[in-house]
Write a protein that holds these residues in place. Sequence first.
Motif, PDB file in Angstrom:
ATOM      1  N   ASN A   1      -3.023   3.740  -1.678  1.00  0.00           N
ATOM      2  CA  ASN A   1      -3.242   3.134  -2.998  1.00  0.00           C
ATOM      3  C   ASN A   1      -2.555   1.778  -3.066  1.00  0.00           C
ATOM      4  OD1 ASN A   1      -4.605   5.418  -4.089  1.00  0.00           O
ATOM      5  ND2 ASN A   1      -2.621   6.424  -4.336  1.00  0.00           N
TER       6      ASN A   1
ATOM      7  N   ASP B   1       0.850  -1.185   0.000  1.00  0.00           N
ATOM      8  CA  ASP B   1       0.000   0.000   0.000  1.00  0.00           C
ATOM      9  C   ASP B   1       0.892   1.244   0.000  1.00  0.00           C
ATOM     10  OD1 ASP B   1      -1.244   2.188   2.012  1.00  0.00           O
ATOM     11  OD2 ASP B   1      -2.855   1.191   0.910  1.00  0.00           O
TER      12      ASP B   1
ATOM     13  N   ASP C   1      -0.735   9.339  -7.675  1.00  0.00           N
ATOM     14  CA  ASP C   1      -1.598  10.149  -6.818  1.00  0.00           C
ATOM     15  C   ASP C   1      -1.036  11.568  -6.726  1.00  0.00           C
ATOM     16  OD1 ASP C   1      -3.727  10.635  -5.096  1.00  0.00           O
ATOM     17  OD2 ASP C   1      -2.647   9.920  -3.333  1.00  0.00           O
TER      18      ASP C   1
ATOM     19  N   SER D   1      -1.232   3.745  -9.215  1.00  0.00           N
ATOM     20  CA  SER D   1      -1.762   4.983  -9.789  1.00  0.00           C
ATOM     21  C   SER D   1      -0.982   6.165  -9.223  1.00  0.00           C
ATOM     22  CB  SER D   1      -3.254   5.116  -9.495  1.00  0.00           C
ATOM     23  OG  SER D   1      -3.468   5.170  -8.105  1.00  0.00           O
TER      24      SER D   1
END
Length: 188
Positions: free
Chosen positions: A95, A91, A140, A138
């Motif tokens: 995310n 994580d 961020d 992704s």
Amino acid sequence: MKSLKSAARRGGIISAAALSALALASCSAGQITQTSTQVAAVNGAEGNSEDGTVAVRDVTIIVDDAGEAALKFTAINQDTSMTEHTLESIDVNGNDVQFDSTSLARDCVLVGDSADRLETTPQADGIGCIEYTETTLSNDDFAIGGNVPVTFTFDSGEIEVYATISGPQLPAGSFSREPGSESDYTNL
């Protein structure tokens, strides 16, 4: 015969000099600096599980020219009981990181990085116990040079580190900044 007064004076001067040296040497002892707990961005972050069975090294978030992000890391099974361990999830700042989960036998290593970087990394085929996995996550709005929390969840526990966000590394000699050119700092 020397007087006791000059011997006492000499002894006092020596004692004062020794005390001054001791005071100056210990002047900064115990001081907490702002950078004492920061990890250098050069080699990435590192951490160990609470029980010491697994470790992660060189944890860095890589953002390429296209804005795609990946997590670079090396996970190591250092369990002396010869138990296999599995990296279950990763994580980054809330995310999930996409990767192929794999079990690691004792003294085995899992190297994670972007597909492009793994393609250019020399692979240690047949040497030791090294697995490679492509990672994606992704973007961020990661700020190059910043730090974000990364949590590795293994079957034996979690490891949390603060990883630096790194931009693409230019090939040596590929960028020239000549005075007066469009890329000159002074022309901003």
